[in-house]
Motif scaffolding. Structure first.
Motif, PDB file in Angstrom:
ATOM      1  N   ASN A 168       0.824  -1.206   0.000  1.00  0.00           N
ATOM      2  CA  ASN A 168       0.000   0.000   0.000  1.00  0.00           C
ATOM      3  C   ASN A 168       0.859   1.258   0.000  1.00  0.00           C
ATOM      4  O   ASN A 168       0.515   2.251  -0.644  1.00  0.00           O
ATOM      5  CB  ASN A 168      -0.938   0.003   1.203  1.00  0.00           C
ATOM      6  N   GLY A 169       1.980   1.217   0.707  1.00  0.00           N
ATOM      7  CA  GLY A 169       2.874   2.370   0.727  1.00  0.00           C
ATOM      8  C   GLY A 169       3.477   2.653  -0.637  1.00  0.00           C
ATOM      9  O   GLY A 169       3.550   3.804  -1.071  1.00  0.00           O
ATOM     10  N   GLN A 177       2.200   1.750  -3.521  1.00  0.00           N
ATOM     11  CA  GLN A 177       1.143   2.215  -4.416  1.00  0.00           C
ATOM     12  C   GLN A 177       0.738   3.653  -4.107  1.00  0.00           C
ATOM     13  O   GLN A 177       0.400   4.415  -5.011  1.00  0.00           O
ATOM     14  CB  GLN A 177      -0.066   1.290  -4.327  1.00  0.00           C
ATOM     15  N   ARG A 178       0.802   4.043  -2.849  1.00  0.00           N
ATOM     16  CA  ARG A 178       0.479   5.419  -2.482  1.00  0.00           C
ATOM     17  C   ARG A 178       1.502   6.393  -3.074  1.00  0.00           C
ATOM     18  O   ARG A 178       1.142   7.448  -3.600  1.00  0.00           O
ATOM     19  CB  ARG A 178       0.435   5.550  -0.961  1.00  0.00           C
ATOM     20  N   GLY A 220       0.941   6.600  -6.762  1.00  0.00           N
ATOM     21  CA  GLY A 220      -0.268   7.379  -7.035  1.00  0.00           C
ATOM     22  C   GLY A 220      -0.012   8.868  -6.938  1.00  0.00           C
ATOM     23  O   GLY A 220      -0.542   9.660  -7.719  1.00  0.00           O
ATOM     24  N   THR A 221       0.823   9.259  -5.993  1.00  0.00           N
ATOM     25  CA  THR A 221       1.195  10.674  -5.864  1.00  0.00           C
ATOM     26  C   THR A 221       1.960  11.135  -7.099  1.00  0.00           C
ATOM     27  O   THR A 221       1.724  12.234  -7.611  1.00  0.00           O
ATOM     28  CB  THR A 221       2.048  10.881  -4.603  1.00  0.00           C
ATOM     29  N   SER A 232       2.185   1.195 -10.572  1.00  0.00           N
ATOM     30  CA  SER A 232       1.340   0.894  -9.426  1.00  0.00           C
ATOM     31  C   SER A 232       0.582  -0.406  -9.646  1.00  0.00           C
ATOM     32  O   SER A 232       0.440  -1.225  -8.731  1.00  0.00           O
ATOM     33  CB  SER A 232       0.358   2.036  -9.192  1.00  0.00           C
TER      34      SER A 232
END
Length: 80
Positions: free
Chosen positions: A29-30, A32-33, A36-37, A61
């Motif tokens: 999740n980190g 992918q976060r 995403g940014t 991602s």
């Protein structure tokens, strides 16, 4: 350079998801976060350039997500 980094992250997540399936969710999740940014920042470029700049982050991602899920799926298929 970025491609090598993404490949390394995917490989680490694949192994981590296979060895420790529950503990692999947070790093996935980190990653992918962060991607995403980058996709959102790249998408702010005007027109065609925005799509090109954000596309590599979106596909990276997706690769990170597939790598983690593949490791957990392989672990679930083990007979023990």
């Amino acid at each position: 350079m970025m491609a090598a980094g993404i490949v390394a992250v995917c490989a680490v997540l694949l192994v981590l998801a296979f060895v420790l399936p529950r503990l692999s969710r947070h790093p996935q999740n980190g990653a992918q976060r962060v991607l995403g940014t980058g996709a959102r920042a790249g998408g702010k470029a005007p027109g065609f350039l925005g799509r090109i700049f954000s596309k590599s982050f979106h596909s990276s991602s997706r690769a990170v997500g597939r790598s983690g899920s593949a490791g957990r799926r392989a672990r679930n298929r083990l007979p023990f």
